[in-house]
Design a protein around this motif. Structure first.
Motif, mmCIF file in Angstrom:
data_model
loop_
_atom_site.group_PDB
_atom_site.id
_atom_site.type_symbol
_atom_site.label_atom_id
_atom_site.label_comp_id
_atom_site.label_asym_id
_atom_site.label_seq_id
_atom_site.Cartn_x
_atom_site.Cartn_y
_atom_site.Cartn_z
ATOM 1 N N ALA A 92 -7.781 50.556 43.777
ATOM 2 C CA ALA A 92 -8.186 50.018 42.475
ATOM 3 C C ALA A 92 -7.026 49.415 41.687
ATOM 4 C CB ALA A 92 -8.855 51.120 41.657
ATOM 5 N N SER A 93 -5.814 49.879 41.897
ATOM 6 C CA SER A 93 -4.662 49.342 41.160
ATOM 7 C C SER A 93 -4.024 48.149 41.854
ATOM 8 C CB SER A 93 -3.609 50.442 40.957
ATOM 9 O OG SER A 93 -4.134 51.519 40.216
ATOM 10 N N ASP A 94 -4.529 47.798 43.008
ATOM 11 C CA ASP A 94 -3.955 46.698 43.792
ATOM 12 C C ASP A 94 -4.972 45.559 43.986
ATOM 13 O OD1 ASP A 94 -1.705 45.787 45.702
ATOM 14 O OD2 ASP A 94 -3.489 45.704 46.965
ATOM 15 N N LYS A 95 -6.115 45.882 44.592
ATOM 16 C CA LYS A 95 -7.246 44.962 44.752
ATOM 17 C C LYS A 95 -6.934 43.735 45.603
ATOM 18 C CE LYS A 95 -8.859 46.192 40.116
ATOM 19 N NZ LYS A 95 -9.241 45.692 38.763
ATOM 20 N N ARG A 96 -5.962 43.845 46.486
ATOM 21 C CA ARG A 96 -5.563 42.685 47.288
ATOM 22 C C ARG A 96 -5.794 42.945 48.774
ATOM 23 N NH1 ARG A 96 -3.311 39.374 43.580
ATOM 24 N NH2 ARG A 96 -3.148 37.735 45.166
ATOM 25 N N ILE A 97 -6.152 41.868 49.486
ATOM 26 C CA ILE A 97 -6.243 41.883 50.939
ATOM 27 C C ILE A 97 -5.069 41.073 51.480
ATOM 28 C CG2 ILE A 97 -7.611 41.207 52.954
ATOM 29 C CD1 ILE A 97 -10.113 41.540 51.261
ATOM 30 N N ARG A 98 -4.343 41.667 52.408
ATOM 31 C CA ARG A 98 -3.169 41.002 52.967
ATOM 32 C C ARG A 98 -3.305 40.897 54.483
ATOM 33 N NH1 ARG A 98 1.242 40.713 49.407
ATOM 34 N NH2 ARG A 98 0.915 41.818 47.433
ATOM 35 N N LEU A 99 -2.789 39.806 55.026
ATOM 36 C CA LEU A 99 -2.737 39.577 56.467
ATOM 37 C C LEU A 99 -1.282 39.623 56.918
ATOM 38 C CD1 LEU A 99 -5.275 36.601 56.805
ATOM 39 C CD2 LEU A 99 -5.732 39.046 57.069
ATOM 40 N N TRP A 100 -1.041 40.378 58.006
ATOM 41 C CA TRP A 100 0.322 40.597 58.475
ATOM 42 C C TRP A 100 0.472 40.181 59.932
ATOM 43 C CZ3 TRP A 100 3.261 42.664 54.527
ATOM 44 C CH2 TRP A 100 2.579 43.356 53.517
ATOM 45 N N ASN A 101 1.638 39.657 60.244
ATOM 46 C CA ASN A 101 2.076 39.538 61.629
ATOM 47 C C ASN A 101 3.016 40.703 61.882
ATOM 48 O OD1 ASN A 101 3.592 38.902 64.008
ATOM 49 N ND2 ASN A 101 2.987 36.765 63.791
ATOM 50 N N VAL A 102 2.553 41.686 62.645
ATOM 51 C CA VAL A 102 3.323 42.922 62.778
ATOM 52 C C VAL A 102 4.549 42.734 63.666
ATOM 53 C CG1 VAL A 102 1.292 44.348 62.376
ATOM 54 C CG2 VAL A 102 1.928 43.734 64.719
ATOM 55 N N CYS A 103 4.582 41.676 64.468
ATOM 56 C CA CYS A 103 5.754 41.426 65.318
ATOM 57 C C CYS A 103 6.926 40.899 64.489
ATOM 58 C CB CYS A 103 5.400 40.455 66.436
ATOM 59 S SG CYS A 103 4.220 41.116 67.638
ATOM 60 N N SER A 104 6.622 39.958 63.604
ATOM 61 C CA SER A 104 7.674 39.385 62.758
ATOM 62 C C SER A 104 7.830 40.137 61.439
ATOM 63 C CB SER A 104 7.377 37.914 62.471
ATOM 64 O OG SER A 104 6.167 37.776 61.738
ATOM 65 N N GLY A 105 6.806 40.916 61.048
ATOM 66 C CA GLY A 105 6.873 41.647 59.789
ATOM 67 C C GLY A 105 6.583 40.808 58.569
ATOM 68 N N THR A 106 5.960 39.651 58.756
ATOM 69 C CA THR A 106 5.694 38.736 57.644
ATOM 70 C C THR A 106 4.247 38.848 57.168
ATOM 71 O OG1 THR A 106 5.160 36.952 59.204
ATOM 72 C CG2 THR A 106 7.434 37.105 58.399
ATOM 73 N N CYS A 107 4.044 38.615 55.882
ATOM 74 C CA CYS A 107 2.714 38.553 55.279
ATOM 75 C C CYS A 107 2.355 37.072 55.133
ATOM 76 C CB CYS A 107 2.697 39.246 53.920
ATOM 77 S SG CYS A 107 1.115 39.159 53.050
ATOM 78 N N PHE A 108 1.353 36.615 55.881
ATOM 79 C CA PHE A 108 0.995 35.203 55.859
ATOM 80 C C PHE A 108 -0.342 34.948 55.161
ATOM 81 C CE2 PHE A 108 -0.847 36.903 59.725
ATOM 82 C CZ PHE A 108 -2.090 36.293 59.801
ATOM 83 N N GLY A 109 -0.942 35.993 54.612
ATOM 84 C CA GLY A 109 -2.190 35.835 53.873
ATOM 85 C C GLY A 109 -2.266 36.847 52.759
ATOM 86 N N ASN A 110 -2.725 36.413 51.568
ATOM 87 C CA ASN A 110 -2.772 37.300 50.414
ATOM 88 C C ASN A 110 -3.829 36.787 49.451
ATOM 89 O OD1 ASN A 110 -2.312 39.039 48.302
ATOM 90 N ND2 ASN A 110 -0.274 38.251 47.792
#
Length: 390
Positions: free
Chosen positions: A268-286
């Motif tokens: 409830a305090s965040d409310k965000r959906i994030r997409l991650w590439n776990v190999c590179s450790g990057t967040c490419f969707g938010n």
């Protein structure tokens, strides 16, 4: 001369003599008895099934609504799972029910022995023949669904088990203590590893489709990515730790066609959906979901994902991958969505909510013609693969 003859036959007059771009004079008329083939072509009505394919129709209402009395309104629990055998397991306080989606038969599988205990998680394993049941007292029970018999009890946790996930014969359990335990269900000494990477309750747990990584989300706002094998020091340590969420992370889901892509959702305090590439450790969707995210599922029929929400929204939302543009919203629940599960054919989503209902949504149905084409393509690919192996 030949081109001139063709032009006269096709149009009924000589194009060069007609002076089409001229600003004066009258337009030439078609000779009597001559059919203008171009006019016939461009005035033809579009036949059904031709031209651009229209977007699919997604029903806005649930196909079926079932009662789920006494379901625990607890964000941190995972009370619903759908087996490859088309069996839906649902935990209602002290009892686990199994419902057959096709026949409609209902089985009262088990009840807690102590009235103060309750069921805190369920997860299908062994191809849908075994159901793991997490308990509030820290136990994990394994049940044979065919004989409706308890096979064994795993007792390595000291607090309630809110999430479970299978990786072949290894069952992983996440507890309120913040620890994750690995159990090898083939052997008597089942406990094989302890993962200590969370300081608060583990509420999201999911193995990747290829069994390479385990993703865990906790009430400490962390997302940890664990390897399937021990490191050089003989222990387990996260290969990635994501700290961007600002609330508990219960919703964790791996992309079925890209094993290194993970979707996570915050509370409830965040409310965000994030997409991650776990190999590179990057967040490419938010994307801002504008409400508490309790669960996420990937569609196996479309390049989409669906999320369940609470905190006043009480809805399901379908998103397009990877732009995260909203496809549609599914409304009907009057209480927050607690858990979701996907049918074996990938066409139906089941959602359990605090309004004590279980709703079935036919939101990923595949067109019958397209479905046959996919099955044919899969058979051809399978045959080619077998020939290549030989």
């Amino acid at each position: 001369e030949r081109q001139k003859a063709w032009a006269v036959r096709l149009n009924g007059f000589d194009v060069e003599e007609a002076k089409i771009l001229g600003l004066s004079g009258k337009a030439q008329t078609t000779a009597a008895g001559c059919q203008n083939n171009l006019a016939a072509l461009y005035r033809r009505k579009v036949m059904p099934g031709s031209g651009r394919r229209k977007g699919r129709s997604i029903p806005s209402a649930a196909e079926r609504i079932l009662d789920a009395p006494e379901i625990r309104d607890d964000y941190y629990l995972n009370l619903l799972d759908w087996s490859p055998q088309n069996l839906l397991a649902l935990a209602l306080d002290t009892t686990v029910y199994v419902w057959h989606h096709i026949s409609g038969d209902i089985i009262n599988l088990m009840e807690t022995e102590c009235i103060t205990d309750y069921v805190s998680s369920v997860s299908w394993g062994n191809g849908g023949n075994c159901l793991a049941v997490g308990m509030s007292n820290g136990e994990v029970q394994l049940w044979d669904i065919q004989h409706q018999k308890r096979l064994r009890t795993l007792t390595s946790q000291v607090s309630r088990v809110g999430c479970l996930s299978w990786n072949s014969y290894v069952l992983s359990s996440g507890a309120r203590s913040g620890h994750i335990q690995h159990h090898d269900v083939r052997v008597a000494q089942h406990h094989v590893a302890t993962l200590a990477g969370h300081t608060q309750e583990v509420c999201g747990l999911k193995w990747s489709p290829n069994g390479r990584f385990l993703a865990s989300g906790g009430a400490d706002q962390l997302v940890n990515i664990w390897p399937s094998s021990q490191g050089g020091g003989g222990g387990f340590a996260p290969v990635q730790t994501f700290r961007q969420h600002q609330a508990a992370v219960k919703a964790v889901a791996w992309c079925p066609w890209q094993p290194s892509v993970l979707a996570t959702g915050g509370g409830a305090s965040d409310k965000r959906i994030r997409l991650w590439n776990v190999c590179s450790g990057t967040c490419f969707g938010n994307v801002d979901a504008r409400s508490q995210v309790s669960s996420i599922l990937w569609s196996t029929n479309y390049e989409e994902l669906i999320s369940g929400h609470g905190s006043g929204a009480n809805r399901l939302v379908i998103w397009k991958y990877s732009t995260m543009s909203k496809v549609t919203e599914l409304q009907g629940h009057t209480g927050r969505v607690l858990s979701m599960a996907l049918s074996p054919d990938g066409e139906t989503v089941a959602s359990a909510a605090a309004d004590e209902t279980l709703r079935l949504w036919r939101c990923f149905v595949v067109d019958p013609i397209e479905k046959k084409e996919r099955e044919k393509a899969d058979r051809v690919l399978s045959s080619f693969t077998r020939q290549a192996i030989r």
